[in-house]
Design a protein around this motif. Structure first.
Motif, PDB file in Angstrom:
ATOM      1  N   ASN A  49       0.813  -1.208   0.000  1.00 21.67           N
ATOM      2  CA  ASN A  49       0.000   0.000   0.000  1.00 21.67           C
ATOM      3  C   ASN A  49       0.853   1.267   0.000  1.00 21.67           C
ATOM      4  O   ASN A  49       2.092   1.199  -0.026  1.00 21.67           O
ATOM      5  CB  ASN A  49      -0.995  -0.012   1.170  1.00 21.67           C
ATOM      6  CG  ASN A  49      -0.304   0.002   2.531  1.00 21.67           C
ATOM      7  OD1 ASN A  49       0.800   0.508   2.701  1.00 21.67           O
ATOM      8  ND2 ASN A  49      -0.987  -0.562   3.524  1.00 21.67           N
ATOM      9  N   ASN A  50       0.199   2.403   0.034  1.00 20.38           N
ATOM     10  CA  ASN A  50       0.910   3.674  -0.091  1.00 20.38           C
ATOM     11  C   ASN A  50       1.729   4.021   1.144  1.00 20.38           C
ATOM     12  O   ASN A  50       2.518   4.963   1.118  1.00 20.38           O
ATOM     13  CB  ASN A  50      -0.088   4.798  -0.385  1.00 20.38           C
ATOM     14  CG  ASN A  50      -0.730   4.641  -1.760  1.00 20.38           C
ATOM     15  OD1 ASN A  50      -0.342   3.767  -2.535  1.00 20.38           O
ATOM     16  ND2 ASN A  50      -1.696   5.482  -2.059  1.00 20.38           N
ATOM     17  N   THR A 219      -7.664  11.611  -7.604  1.00 15.84           N
ATOM     18  CA  THR A 219      -7.154  11.351  -6.260  1.00 15.84           C
ATOM     19  C   THR A 219      -6.086  12.379  -5.924  1.00 15.84           C
ATOM     20  O   THR A 219      -5.694  13.189  -6.767  1.00 15.84           O
ATOM     21  CB  THR A 219      -6.550   9.933  -6.165  1.00 15.84           C
ATOM     22  OG1 THR A 219      -5.263   9.931  -6.825  1.00 15.84           O
ATOM     23  CG2 THR A 219      -7.458   8.888  -6.822  1.00 15.84           C
ATOM     24  N   GLU A 221      -3.104  11.539  -5.255  1.00 19.70           N
ATOM     25  CA  GLU A 221      -1.840  10.950  -5.710  1.00 19.70           C
ATOM     26  C   GLU A 221      -1.660  11.180  -7.209  1.00 19.70           C
ATOM     27  O   GLU A 221      -2.613  11.062  -7.980  1.00 19.70           O
ATOM     28  CB  GLU A 221      -1.808   9.449  -5.428  1.00 19.70           C
ATOM     29  CG  GLU A 221      -1.810   9.071  -3.956  1.00 19.70           C
ATOM     30  CD  GLU A 221      -0.458   9.296  -3.294  1.00 19.70           C
ATOM     31  OE1 GLU A 221       0.505   9.656  -4.006  1.00 19.70           O
ATOM     32  OE2 GLU A 221      -0.375   9.108  -2.069  1.00 19.70           O
ATOM     33  N   LYS A 226      -0.345   4.420  -7.032  1.00 20.44           N
ATOM     34  CA  LYS A 226      -0.782   4.922  -5.729  1.00 20.44           C
ATOM     35  C   LYS A 226      -2.214   5.456  -5.800  1.00 20.44           C
ATOM     36  O   LYS A 226      -2.987   5.312  -4.847  1.00 20.44           O
ATOM     37  CB  LYS A 226       0.174   6.000  -5.234  1.00 20.44           C
ATOM     38  CG  LYS A 226       1.529   5.456  -4.807  1.00 20.44           C
ATOM     39  CD  LYS A 226       2.402   6.539  -4.177  1.00 20.44           C
ATOM     40  CE  LYS A 226       3.694   5.948  -3.632  1.00 20.44           C
ATOM     41  NZ  LYS A 226       4.536   6.967  -2.967  1.00 20.44           N
ATOM     42  N   SER A 227      -2.581   6.042  -6.925  1.00 16.92           N
ATOM     43  CA  SER A 227      -3.957   6.529  -7.058  1.00 16.92           C
ATOM     44  C   SER A 227      -4.931   5.349  -7.098  1.00 16.92           C
ATOM     45  O   SER A 227      -6.040   5.431  -6.569  1.00 16.92           O
ATOM     46  CB  SER A 227      -4.113   7.397  -8.307  1.00 16.92           C
ATOM     47  OG  SER A 227      -4.080   6.619  -9.496  1.00 16.92           O
ATOM     48  N   GLN A 230      -5.433   4.285  -3.673  1.00 21.91           N
ATOM     49  CA  GLN A 230      -6.228   5.276  -2.947  1.00 21.91           C
ATOM     50  C   GLN A 230      -7.722   5.121  -3.242  1.00 21.91           C
ATOM     51  O   GLN A 230      -8.568   5.457  -2.405  1.00 21.91           O
ATOM     52  CB  GLN A 230      -5.760   6.679  -3.323  1.00 21.91           C
ATOM     53  CG  GLN A 230      -6.036   7.728  -2.265  1.00 21.91           C
ATOM     54  CD  GLN A 230      -5.294   9.012  -2.551  1.00 21.91           C
ATOM     55  OE1 GLN A 230      -5.323   9.540  -3.664  1.00 21.91           O
ATOM     56  NE2 GLN A 230      -4.616   9.544  -1.537  1.00 21.91           N
ATOM     57  N   LYS A 233      -9.218   2.655  -0.724  1.00 16.06           N
ATOM     58  CA  LYS A 233      -9.208   3.237   0.620  1.00 16.06           C
ATOM     59  C   LYS A 233     -10.304   4.290   0.745  1.00 16.06           C
ATOM     60  O   LYS A 233     -11.024   4.357   1.743  1.00 16.06           O
ATOM     61  CB  LYS A 233      -7.837   3.852   0.929  1.00 16.06           C
ATOM     62  CG  LYS A 233      -6.674   2.868   0.887  1.00 16.06           C
ATOM     63  CD  LYS A 233      -6.861   1.710   1.861  1.00 16.06           C
ATOM     64  CE  LYS A 233      -5.657   0.768   1.833  1.00 16.06           C
ATOM     65  NZ  LYS A 233      -5.828  -0.386   2.739  1.00 16.06           N
ATOM     66  N   ASN A 252     -10.088  11.648   0.129  1.00 15.91           N
ATOM     67  CA  ASN A 252      -9.009  11.779  -0.857  1.00 15.91           C
ATOM     68  C   ASN A 252      -9.440  11.528  -2.299  1.00 15.91           C
ATOM     69  O   ASN A 252      -8.596  11.409  -3.190  1.00 15.91           O
ATOM     70  CB  ASN A 252      -7.836  10.847  -0.516  1.00 15.91           C
ATOM     71  CG  ASN A 252      -7.206  11.180   0.816  1.00 15.91           C
ATOM     72  OD1 ASN A 252      -6.931  12.341   1.115  1.00 15.91           O
ATOM     73  ND2 ASN A 252      -6.983  10.172   1.634  1.00 15.91           N
TER      74      ASN A 252
END
Length: 264
Positions: A49-50, A219, A221, A226-227, A230, A233, A252
Motif C-alpha cells: 500500500n501507499n 485522487t 496521488e 498509488k492513485s 487510494q 481506501k 481523498n
C-alpha cells in the motif's frame, strides 16, 4: 436413584445445548445470531500500500458484508469460475470487486442460475482497470464454466456481465473509475465491456445502458499505482452501498464532471 436420573437428564440437556451452539457457530462463525450477508466484496491482487506495508485490500468489517481476498477466490487454472460461487450465499444481492476482483463478480454470474442472477441487483466495480489489463485477462477470454468444456471454447467474461443485465431488468452495474480505469478515455471498459453491451442492445432491443453508471474520480496521488490504491481506501464505506447515483465526499477522492456520472 432419582438423583442419578436427574443428573443424566441434566447431562443430556447440556450436551444438546453444546451441539446446538456448535451448529450455530458453524453456520454463522459466532455463537450469536448475525444479520445475513447482503454484499460480497472481492479484493484485488495483494500488494504494497501507499504506506509501504503489505496489503490484501480488505475494507472495514460491517454487518451484512462478507470479504474475500484474492488468494481465496483466484483459481489455480486461468479463467476457471468454479472457485467463486461458494463464497456467495443465497442472501447476497450485491457483488463488489476492486481492481482484479472485478473478475470474481463475473465468475459468479457465469455460474449463476437464472434465480441467482435475478437475486443479484447490483455489481459495483472499483477502479477495475485499463485496456491492457482487460484485454489480456479473462474479461476477454473464454471462461471455464464446466469440467467438460474444451479449451478456448465458450463465452468471454464480459459476455456474462451483459447476459446478467439482459436477463435481470432491475440489475445495475456501477463503476467507480479512478485515473487507471480512465486511461485513454476509459478505453478498457469502453471496448471490452460497453462495445458488447451496445451490440447486445441492438440485437435484442433491450435497453441496458441506462442501468450502467460510470463515476469518474481524481485522487490526491499523481502516481497511477498509488492513485489506484487510494481508490479502494477512499471507497471503503461504499462497497456495500446502493449506488444508483455517484457518491461524493469520499476521503481523498474528488468526483469529477459530469457529477451525475455517465452511461455507455
Amino acid at each position: 436413584m432419582e438423583d442419578d436420573v436427574m443428573h443424566r437428564r441434566i447431562a443430556r440437556y447440556a450436551s444438546a445445548v453444546v451441539i446446538a451452539a456448535t451448529s450455530l457457530t458453524a453456520l454463522t462463525g459466532t455463537a450469536d445470531a448475525q444479520e445475513p450477508v447482503k454484499t460480497v466484496y472481492f479484493a484485488g491482487l495483494p500488494g504494497t500500500n501507499n504506506d509501504g506495508n503489505p496489503d490484501e485490500w480488505r475494507v472495514t468489517d460491517r454487518v451484512g458484508l462478507s470479504q474475500v481476498v484474492y488468494n481465496e477466490w483466484a483459481p489455480a487454472r486461468r479463467c476457471d469460475t468454479s472457485t467463486v460461487p461458494p463464497f456467495v450465499p443465497d442472501t447476497a444481492t450485491k457483488l463488489t470487486g476492486y481492481s482484479l476482483g472485478r473478475l470474481a463478480t463475473i465468475y459468479y454470474l457465469a455460474r449463476a442460475s437464472d434465480a441467482q442472477r435475478n437475486t443479484i441487483s447490483q455489481v459495483t466495480m472499483i477502479d477495475p482497470g485499463n485496456y491492457a489489463s482487460m484485454r489480456n485477462s479473462c474479461d476477454s477470454e473464454p471462461l471455464f464454466v464446466g469440467d467438460d468444456q474444451p479449451l478456448g471454447i465458450g463465452k468471454r467474461g464480459a459476455d456474462y456481465l451483459v447476459d446478467w443485465l439482459e436477463a435481470n431488468r432491475g440489475a445495475r452495474l456501477t463503476i467507480l473509475a479512478g485515473p487507471w480505469t480512465a486511461t485513454n478515455s476509459h478505453q478498457g471498459i469502453q471496448e471490452i465491456y460497453f462495445n458488447r453491451l451496445r451490440d447486445a442492445e441492438r440485437a435484442t432491443g433491450i435497453e441496458m445502458s441506462s442501468r450502467v453508471l460510470v463515476c469518474n474520480y481524481s485522487t490526491t496521488e499523481t502516481n497511477i499505482t498509488k492513485s489506484h490504491h487510494q481508490m479502494i481506501k477512499g471507497a471503503d464505506g461504499y462497497v456495500d452501498a446502493d449506488l444508483s447515483t455517484c457518491p461524493d465526499g469520499m476521503p481523498n477522492l474528488t468526483l469529477q464532471e459530469p457529477k451525475q456520472g455517465w452511461h455507455p
